[in-house]
Design a protein around this motif. Structure first.
Motif, PDB file in Angstrom:
ATOM      1  N   ALA A  27      12.263 -16.437  16.595  1.00 24.28           N
ATOM      2  CA  ALA A  27      11.521 -16.342  15.334  1.00 24.28           C
ATOM      3  C   ALA A  27       9.977 -16.316  15.507  1.00 24.28           C
ATOM      4  CB  ALA A  27      11.833 -17.495  14.444  1.00 24.28           C
ATOM      5  N   VAL A  28       9.571 -17.218  16.244  1.00 20.86           N
ATOM      6  CA  VAL A  28       7.844 -16.845  16.650  1.00 20.86           C
ATOM      7  C   VAL A  28       7.470 -16.086  17.303  1.00 20.86           C
ATOM      8  CG1 VAL A  28       6.068 -18.551  17.667  1.00 20.86           C
ATOM      9  CG2 VAL A  28       7.876 -19.566  16.413  1.00 20.86           C
ATOM     10  N   ALA A  29       8.375 -15.493  18.481  1.00 22.41           N
ATOM     11  CA  ALA A  29       7.871 -14.344  19.121  1.00 22.41           C
ATOM     12  C   ALA A  29       7.972 -13.219  18.309  1.00 22.41           C
ATOM     13  CB  ALA A  29       8.723 -14.268  20.355  1.00 22.41           C
ATOM     14  N   ILE A  30       9.030 -12.824  17.541  1.00 21.44           N
ATOM     15  CA  ILE A  30       8.972 -11.685  16.830  1.00 21.44           C
ATOM     16  C   ILE A  30       8.296 -11.375  15.429  1.00 21.44           C
ATOM     17  CG2 ILE A  30      10.560 -10.268  15.326  1.00 21.44           C
ATOM     18  CD1 ILE A  30      12.946 -11.294  17.123  1.00 21.44           C
ATOM     19  N   GLY A  31       7.972 -12.697  15.112  1.00 22.46           N
ATOM     20  CA  GLY A  31       7.070 -13.053  13.840  1.00 22.46           C
ATOM     21  C   GLY A  31       5.713 -12.765  14.144  1.00 22.46           C
ATOM     22  N   SER A  32       5.288 -13.355  15.304  1.00 28.32           N
ATOM     23  CA  SER A  32       4.029 -13.263  15.778  1.00 28.32           C
ATOM     24  C   SER A  32       3.702 -12.007  16.459  1.00 28.32           C
ATOM     25  CB  SER A  32       3.515 -14.332  16.702  1.00 28.32           C
ATOM     26  OG  SER A  32       4.134 -14.416  17.875  1.00 28.32           O
ATOM     27  N   GLY A  33       4.431 -11.406  16.915  1.00 24.98           N
ATOM     28  CA  GLY A  33       4.671 -10.081  17.569  1.00 24.98           C
ATOM     29  C   GLY A  33       4.425  -8.922  16.577  1.00 24.98           C
ATOM     30  N   ILE A  34       4.961  -9.145  15.566  1.00 27.77           N
ATOM     31  CA  ILE A  34       4.767  -8.084  14.305  1.00 27.77           C
ATOM     32  C   ILE A  34       3.386  -8.067  13.840  1.00 27.77           C
ATOM     33  CG2 ILE A  34       5.598  -7.576  11.838  1.00 27.77           C
ATOM     34  CD1 ILE A  34       8.426  -8.161  12.909  1.00 27.77           C
ATOM     35  N   ILE A  35       2.963  -9.214  13.522  1.00 21.95           N
ATOM     36  CA  ILE A  35       1.610  -9.608  12.938  1.00 21.95           C
ATOM     37  C   ILE A  35       0.304  -9.067  13.816  1.00 21.95           C
ATOM     38  CG2 ILE A  35      -0.011 -11.431  12.201  1.00 21.95           C
ATOM     39  CD1 ILE A  35       2.317 -13.060  11.348  1.00 21.95           C
ATOM     40  N   VAL A  42       7.283  -9.005  20.772  1.00 23.58           N
ATOM     41  CA  VAL A  42       8.369  -8.577  19.966  1.00 23.58           C
ATOM     42  C   VAL A  42      10.003  -8.551  21.043  1.00 23.58           C
ATOM     43  CG1 VAL A  42       9.758  -6.868  18.779  1.00 23.58           C
ATOM     44  CG2 VAL A  42       7.466  -7.631  18.358  1.00 23.58           C
ATOM     45  N   ALA A  43       9.432  -7.867  22.235  1.00 23.15           N
ATOM     46  CA  ALA A  43      10.480  -7.932  23.118  1.00 23.15           C
ATOM     47  C   ALA A  43      10.889  -9.211  23.878  1.00 23.15           C
ATOM     48  CB  ALA A  43       9.814  -7.092  24.492  1.00 23.15           C
ATOM     49  N   PHE A  44       9.786 -10.133  23.916  1.00 20.13           N
ATOM     50  CA  PHE A  44      10.194 -11.356  24.289  1.00 20.13           C
ATOM     51  C   PHE A  44      10.956 -12.307  23.291  1.00 20.13           C
ATOM     52  CE2 PHE A  44       8.566 -15.998  24.990  1.00 20.13           C
ATOM     53  CZ  PHE A  44       9.179 -16.027  26.261  1.00 20.13           C
ATOM     54  N   GLY A  45      11.126 -11.976  21.956  1.00 19.68           N
ATOM     55  CA  GLY A  45      11.933 -12.278  20.962  1.00 19.68           C
ATOM     56  C   GLY A  45      13.308 -11.766  21.237  1.00 19.68           C
ATOM     57  N   VAL A  46      13.392 -10.306  21.438  1.00 22.59           N
ATOM     58  CA  VAL A  46      14.652  -9.607  21.739  1.00 22.59           C
ATOM     59  C   VAL A  46      15.340 -10.532  22.742  1.00 22.59           C
ATOM     60  CG1 VAL A  46      15.732  -7.753  22.198  1.00 22.59           C
ATOM     61  CG2 VAL A  46      13.830  -7.644  20.604  1.00 22.59           C
ATOM     62  N   GLU A 111      -1.065  -7.350  25.099  1.00 20.25           N
ATOM     63  CA  GLU A 111      -1.975  -8.039  23.765  1.00 20.25           C
ATOM     64  C   GLU A 111      -1.049  -8.830  23.092  1.00 20.25           C
ATOM     65  OE1 GLU A 111      -1.143  -5.115  20.278  1.00 20.25           O
ATOM     66  OE2 GLU A 111      -1.201  -3.934  21.919  1.00 20.25           O
ATOM     67  N   THR A 112      -1.639  -9.928  22.684  1.00 22.87           N
ATOM     68  CA  THR A 112      -0.627 -11.206  22.267  1.00 22.87           C
ATOM     69  C   THR A 112      -1.498 -12.073  21.134  1.00 22.87           C
ATOM     70  OG1 THR A 112       0.682 -13.152  22.767  1.00 22.87           O
ATOM     71  CG2 THR A 112      -1.386 -12.797  23.876  1.00 22.87           C
ATOM     72  N   SER A 113      -1.171 -13.060  20.576  1.00 23.11           N
ATOM     73  CA  SER A 113      -1.925 -14.003  19.675  1.00 23.11           C
ATOM     74  C   SER A 113      -1.759 -15.316  20.488  1.00 23.11           C
ATOM     75  CB  SER A 113      -1.306 -13.911  18.279  1.00 23.11           C
ATOM     76  OG  SER A 113       0.189 -14.343  18.552  1.00 23.11           O
ATOM     77  N   PHE A 114      -2.700 -16.138  19.791  1.00 20.09           N
ATOM     78  CA  PHE A 114      -3.012 -17.523  20.249  1.00 20.09           C
ATOM     79  C   PHE A 114      -1.430 -17.963  20.002  1.00 20.09           C
ATOM     80  CE2 PHE A 114      -7.407 -16.971  19.276  1.00 20.09           C
ATOM     81  CZ  PHE A 114      -7.990 -17.170  20.719  1.00 20.09           C
ATOM     82  N   LEU A 115      -0.876 -17.995  18.979  1.00 25.50           N
ATOM     83  CA  LEU A 115       0.489 -18.592  18.753  1.00 25.50           C
ATOM     84  C   LEU A 115       1.564 -17.910  19.943  1.00 25.50           C
ATOM     85  CD1 LEU A 115       2.558 -20.273  16.900  1.00 25.50           C
ATOM     86  CD2 LEU A 115       2.859 -18.079  15.593  1.00 25.50           C
ATOM     87  N   GLY A 116       1.468 -16.800  20.327  1.00 22.53           N
ATOM     88  CA  GLY A 116       2.293 -16.178  21.181  1.00 22.53           C
ATOM     89  C   GLY A 116       1.959 -16.815  22.505  1.00 22.53           C
ATOM     90  N   ILE A 117       0.732 -17.216  22.866  1.00 26.69           N
ATOM     91  CA  ILE A 117       0.345 -17.699  24.000  1.00 26.69           C
ATOM     92  C   ILE A 117       0.919 -19.102  24.159  1.00 26.69           C
ATOM     93  CG2 ILE A 117      -1.750 -18.656  25.438  1.00 26.69           C
ATOM     94  CD1 ILE A 117      -3.170 -16.082  24.481  1.00 26.69           C
ATOM     95  N   GLY A 118       0.757 -19.716  23.150  1.00 29.86           N
ATOM     96  CA  GLY A 118       1.197 -21.292  23.048  1.00 29.86           C
ATOM     97  C   GLY A 118       2.919 -21.263  23.247  1.00 29.86           C
ATOM     98  N   LEU A 119       3.409 -20.044  22.598  1.00 25.64           N
ATOM     99  CA  LEU A 119       4.908 -19.973  22.653  1.00 25.64           C
ATOM    100  C   LEU A 119       5.223 -19.714  24.180  1.00 25.64           C
ATOM    101  CD1 LEU A 119       7.781 -19.923  21.568  1.00 25.64           C
ATOM    102  CD2 LEU A 119       7.397 -17.516  21.300  1.00 25.64           C
ATOM    103  N   ALA A 120       4.570 -18.824  25.031  1.00 24.09           N
ATOM    104  CA  ALA A 120       4.770 -18.391  26.268  1.00 24.09           C
ATOM    105  C   ALA A 120       4.716 -19.778  27.063  1.00 24.09           C
ATOM    106  CB  ALA A 120       4.018 -17.388  26.705  1.00 24.09           C
ATOM    107  N   ILE A 121       3.590 -20.529  26.969  1.00 22.83           N
ATOM    108  CA  ILE A 121       3.277 -21.824  27.773  1.00 22.83           C
ATOM    109  C   ILE A 121       4.684 -22.732  27.580  1.00 22.83           C
ATOM    110  CG2 ILE A 121       1.954 -23.661  27.991  1.00 22.83           C
ATOM    111  CD1 ILE A 121      -0.578 -22.067  27.143  1.00 22.83           C
TER     112      ILE A 121
END
Length: 212
Positions: A27-35, A42-46, A111-121
């Motif tokens: 949910a977080v990966a796809i949502g933040s990826g679209i934004i 988005v691929a991470f969310g898939v 390219e990513t977002s701070f939310l995406g970076i936090g999720l990856a960590i």
């Protein structure tokens, strides 16, 4: 039998934790990826959705054994789980190849977002633990499908580390291509684990290299 039942229960608990995290991660990966217009996220969310399906099937297999099903039914559930996890890993290979080539062709960096970076960590920390636990429990109860699911979790961790490394190296050196190349380097490992799970499902019991 009491010890085995305890390990099966632990397996159920770890799969429940894994499924909950996969739902959050997807949910977080796809949502933040679209934004953020980030193909990587988005691929991470898939990837997370594919692993969610594999985890749900493993949970089903473990619940069947926990309910004292017959040996034949447990073996059938194990074989079915091996098919699903093996196919999930091979689908991960397709996802890795397609998204990596697309990013190389379109010159898209990490390219990513701070939310995406936090999720990856978070994923980079949580998933190795889940992977080790699944493989250990799988070894204890003789479930190659559960060990293969542990490999799924490790792939997720690798992808998280690749996203982070890509963001850092792109920012420092402009290496926009690095996360795609690093992702492609995973293909051999993922195909190997996926094919071994499929071979196990087909009845070739001594083919699983992930049990070492």
């Amino acid at each position: 039998m009491g010890t085995r039942a305890a390990f099966v229960k632990k397996g159920i608990n770890i799969e429940l934790v894994s499924i909950i995290w996969m739902v959050i991660e997807a949910a977080v990966a796809i949502g933040s990826g679209i934004i953020a217009h980030s193909l990587s996220l988005v691929a991470f969310g898939v990837d997370s959705i594919i692993e969610l399906v594999a985890g749900a099937v493993l949970l089903w297999r473990l619940i069947i054994e926990a309910r004292d099903a017959s040996v034949a039914r447990v073996k059938w559930a194990e074989k079915t789980s091996s098919w699903v996890v093996g196919i999930a890993l091979l689908l991960l290979t397709v996802y890795i190849v397609v998204t990596s080539i697309d990013k190389l062709v379109t010159h898209q960096g990490a390219e990513t977002s701070f939310l995406g970076i936090g999720l990856a960590i978070a994923s980079g920390v949580i998933m190795p633990y889940l992977s080790r636990t699944k493989k250990r429990i799988g070894s204890e109860i003789g479930s190659k499908a559960l060990r293969a699911d542990g490999s799924c979790s490790m792939v997720c961790a690798y992808m998280a580390w690749i996203v982070l490394a890509g963001v850092i190296l792109t920012a420092l050196f402009g290496w926009w291509w690095i996360d795609s190349v690093a992702s492609l380097a995973l293909v051999y490992y993922v195909v190997k684990e996926g094919w071994e799970a499929v071979e196990e499902a087909r009845g070739k019991e001594d083919t699983c290299g992930c049990c070492h």
